[in-house]
Scaffold this active site. Structure first.
Site: not given
Ligand SMILES: [Zn+2]
Length: 276
Positions: A2-3, A94, A112, A156
């Site tokens: 999931p983003e 789950h 997970r 950077r």
């Protein structure tokens, strides 16, 4: 995984329904990434406030006579949240965290178990403060300007793709979204951050915002186990112009889309349309 758009879609799907509801029970299943940090019993009778999001974390304020603070939720690699307004089916293997409220039963399903639900007395108290401390700017925060992005990039030397994935300049550009935003901005993912001009940073920020906004609008991506708060899969990935399209024609110039590995992730891009 999931983003940010998926988490935002989840927030939008839940906020109205949970606002003002009262916690009636909390069931903790198999251990998640971190322990809850309080006895589940102490959350009973607390009222749920306005759900908000910071990066990929959801913050659920909880207040009552006995205590106030909130729960910080993270969907990890495979988590999804679903609110069953009535007649929740039996907990599956789950379903590792369940919050029963007067508005229904909210379940974290996470095969997970890298997800987390943890108590914090406030967003700026531990442990929330520590978990949120390293996050970059929110992409839709109007205060985050192209100038701010440019200034951060100047410091950077890593590739812009790696910097986007790291999420410490701006959050939300996970792998799919970073690839798509760089394509739309015409920037080669291997470009060093400190070589990006202000106009290119301006284009990149606009592209990140556009890609994320589109993803939110269509309900998040279809990746793996993600289901939004209404239980339907999103559709963002079908709109990808370069992501997952190695060897296929670039939609702009027809050159073959290339793939390189950066920061252990695949970058998809068009050599002709994206300059260093
Ligand atoms: Zn092209």
């Amino acid at each position: 995984m999931p983003e940010l758009p998926e988490v935002e879609v989840t927030r939008m799907g839940l906020a109205d329904r949970l606002r003002g509801a009262q916690v009636q029970a909390v069931h903790v299943g198999s251990p998640l990434r971190w322990p809850l940090g309080v006895a589940p019993r102490t959350l009973h009778d607390l009222a749920i406030g306005e759900l908000s999001r910071r990066g990929k974390y959801l913050w659920m304020p909880l207040a009552g006579r006995s205590r106030s603070g909130g729960l910080l939720w993270h969907l990890g690699m495979s988590g999804s949240l679903m609110l069953h307004e009535r007649d929740a089916p039996p907990r599956g293997r789950h379903d590792h965290f369940e919050l029963v409220s007067s508005a229904g039963t909210l379940r974290l399903t996470d095969p997970r178990r890298f997800g987390a639900v943890l108590w914090s007395d406030a967003l700026d108290a531990e442990p929330a403060r520590r978990l949120l401390a390293g996050l970059g700017a929110e992409p839709f925060d109007a205060g985050f300007t192209a100038q701010a992005l440019h200034a951060a990039c100047k410091r950077r030397r890593t590739s812009i793709k790696a910097a986007l994935l790291a999420g410490d300049i701006v959050v939300g550009a996970g792998n799919i979204y970073a690839c798509e935003a760089l394509f739309r901005a015409g920037i080669d993912p291997r470009t060093r951050c400190n070589r990006l001009s202000l106009p290119r940073c301006d284009k990149l920020l606009a592209a990140v915002r556009a890609v994320l906004a589109e993803a939110v609008a269509v309900g998040g991506s279809t990746l793996r186990n993600f289901r939004n708060a209404h239980g339907s899969p999103g559709e963002f990935q079908v709109n990808a112009r370069v992501y997952g399209r190695e060897g296929l024609p670039c939609p702009t110039c027809q050159s073959a889309v290339r793939r390189v590995v950066q920061a252990q992730r695949s970058s998809f891009f068009c050599v002709s349309c994206q300059a260093r």
